[in-house]
Write an enzyme that holds these catalytic residues in place. Structure first.
Site, PDB file in Angstrom:
ATOM      1  N   ASN A 111       0.926  -1.166   0.060  1.00 37.43           N
ATOM      2  CA  ASN A 111       0.056   0.039  -0.019  1.00 37.43           C
ATOM      3  C   ASN A 111       1.089   1.190   0.039  1.00 37.43           C
ATOM      4  O   ASN A 111       2.001   1.132   0.574  1.00 37.43           O
ATOM      5  CB  ASN A 111      -0.984   0.088   1.120  1.00 37.43           C
ATOM      6  CG  ASN A 111      -1.737   1.181   1.226  1.00 37.43           C
ATOM      7  OD1 ASN A 111      -2.169   1.601   0.389  1.00 37.43           O
ATOM      8  ND2 ASN A 111      -1.937   1.986   2.645  1.00 37.43           N
ATOM      9  N   HIS A 113       0.901   5.043   1.286  1.00 36.94           N
ATOM     10  CA  HIS A 113       0.197   6.151   2.244  1.00 36.94           C
ATOM     11  C   HIS A 113       0.951   7.356   2.304  1.00 36.94           C
ATOM     12  O   HIS A 113       2.122   7.718   2.494  1.00 36.94           O
ATOM     13  CB  HIS A 113       0.039   5.502   3.479  1.00 36.94           C
ATOM     14  CG  HIS A 113      -0.406   6.414   4.595  1.00 36.94           C
ATOM     15  ND1 HIS A 113      -2.015   6.507   4.577  1.00 36.94           N
ATOM     16  CD2 HIS A 113      -0.177   7.320   5.422  1.00 36.94           C
ATOM     17  CE1 HIS A 113      -2.315   7.455   5.497  1.00 36.94           C
ATOM     18  NE2 HIS A 113      -1.265   7.767   6.057  1.00 36.94           N
ATOM     19  N   ASP A 149      -3.185   1.102   7.661  1.00 42.29           N
ATOM     20  CA  ASP A 149      -2.010   2.065   7.463  1.00 42.29           C
ATOM     21  C   ASP A 149      -0.822   1.512   8.250  1.00 42.29           C
ATOM     22  O   ASP A 149      -0.073   2.689   9.011  1.00 42.29           O
ATOM     23  CB  ASP A 149      -2.125   3.737   7.565  1.00 42.29           C
ATOM     24  CG  ASP A 149      -3.204   4.111   6.628  1.00 42.29           C
ATOM     25  OD1 ASP A 149      -3.383   3.323   5.567  1.00 42.29           O
ATOM     26  OD2 ASP A 149      -3.870   5.070   6.857  1.00 42.29           O
ATOM     27  N   GLU A 178       5.769  10.188  -4.144  1.00 38.43           N
ATOM     28  CA  GLU A 178       4.984   8.805  -4.048  1.00 38.43           C
ATOM     29  C   GLU A 178       5.200   8.072  -5.576  1.00 38.43           C
ATOM     30  O   GLU A 178       5.457   6.868  -5.738  1.00 38.43           O
ATOM     31  CB  GLU A 178       3.401   8.928  -4.171  1.00 38.43           C
ATOM     32  CG  GLU A 178       3.025   9.468  -2.947  1.00 38.43           C
ATOM     33  CD  GLU A 178       1.410   9.645  -2.505  1.00 38.43           C
ATOM     34  OE1 GLU A 178       0.586   8.762  -3.162  1.00 38.43           O
ATOM     35  OE2 GLU A 178       0.960  10.293  -2.107  1.00 38.43           O
TER      36      GLU A 178
HETATM   37  C1  GRF Z   1      -2.485   8.833  -3.118  1.00 43.91           C
HETATM   38  O1  GRF Z   1      -1.870  10.037  -2.240  1.00 43.91           O
HETATM   39  C2  GRF Z   1      -2.156   7.649  -1.994  1.00 43.91           C
HETATM   40  O2  GRF Z   1      -0.816   7.797  -1.345  1.00 43.91           O
HETATM   41  C3  GRF Z   1      -3.308   7.514  -1.271  1.00 43.91           C
HETATM   42  O3  GRF Z   1      -4.519   7.962  -2.091  1.00 43.91           O
HETATM   43  C4  GRF Z   1      -3.880   8.799  -3.180  1.00 43.91           C
HETATM   44  C5  GRF Z   1      -4.172   8.232  -4.529  1.00 43.91           C
HETATM   45  O4  GRF Z   1      -3.705   9.033  -5.504  1.00 43.91           O
HETATM   46  N1  GRF Z   1      -3.565   6.431  -0.889  1.00 43.91           N
HETATM   47  P1  GRF Z   1      -3.754   8.320  -7.124  1.00 43.91           P
HETATM   48  O5  GRF Z   1      -5.104   7.818  -7.581  1.00 43.91           O
HETATM   49  O6  GRF Z   1      -2.696   7.255  -7.161  1.00 43.91           O
HETATM   50  O7  GRF Z   1      -3.620   9.394  -7.955  1.00 43.91           O
END
Ligand code: GRF
Length: 219
Positions: A111, A113, A149, A178
């Site tokens: 996952n 986060h 989480d 990310e």
């Molecule tokens: C991201 O910020 C992720 O960390 C969180 O939800 C958001 C999803 O964004 N879990 P995306 O759909 O990947 O653009």
């Protein structure tokens, strides 16, 4: 002969920008994972378009009103089995999965986060970070455990919190991180280099901190 790539499902609920980053990474010839399936629990998730563009099979598995969570998860499991999925990446997937489902995929489900866990689990993480006054914020990729989480951390990326930041500005800065750490983490897991030992992740052959783990303020 090249090693077989690990068949990975990406589960989404919305925008899908992390899905897009993972798809881009899997195009690398030596990348050890391929995306075999995208599943959304929302028929109108914008991210489904990335799957279509990349010609990746995509399914919508909705939680039917009043139906039990197990019914939803059975259908989800059916899709995963049919596609021969070995690893799951949750990428903005907004449903809590049952303890049984999580256990079945133990150390095979990741996952992302948007905080430096264990700080700020749950929703509105950027607002939480600003309210706490932290000077460094970021994102975490971890193996999934039943508690939301939580779970062994595979990769983290940090960004500075800058004067005048709003939750949106901070979110945008974190999102860029990310998109770097999710492909990095999936690559480490799919390549067999990330091992869970005593509920912590050891990265085999990592002499130094992986490049995407610490990011300079200019990133
Ligand atoms: C991201 O910020 C992720 O960390 C969180 O939800 C958001 C999803 O964004 N879990 P995306 O759909 O990947 O653009």
């Amino acid at each position: 002969m090249a090693e077989a790539k690990r068949r990975t499902a990406v589960l989404i609920s919305g925008r899908g920008s992390n899905l897009a980053a993972l798809i881009a990474a899997t195009k690398g010839e030596s990348y050890p994972a391929e995306i075999a399936l995208v599943v959304s629990d929302k028929p109108d998730a914008a991210g489904l378009a990335y799957a279509r563009q990349a010609k990746i099979p995509a399914s919508v598995v909705e939680r039917r009103p009043a139906a039990a969570k197990t019914e939803f998860e059975e259908r989800l499991d059916g899709e995963l089995k049919e596609a021969g999925v070995e690893l799951i990446c949750l990428a903005g997937f907004m449903r809590l999965l049952s303890g049984e489902f999580v256990e079945r995929w133990r150390d095979r489900m990741l996952n992302i986060h948007p905080s430096l866990l264990p700080l700020f689990p749950g929703l509105h993480t950027h607002q939480q970070a600003l309210a706490a006054g932290v000077k460094v914020h970021g994102a975490t990729v971890h193996f999934v455990r039943a508690e939301m989480d939580s779970g062994p951390i595979i990769a983290q990326g940090a960004v500075p919190v800058l004067p005048g930041d709003t939750p949106d500005r901070l979110a945008a800065r974190v999102l860029r991180v990310e998109h770097r750490i999710y492909p990095l983490a999936l690559g480490l897991v799919a390549g067999g280099r990330a091992k869970v030992i005593g509920e912590r992740v050891t990265i085999e052959g990592a002499r130094a901190v992986p490049r995407a783990t610490l990011l300079s303020p200019s990133d």
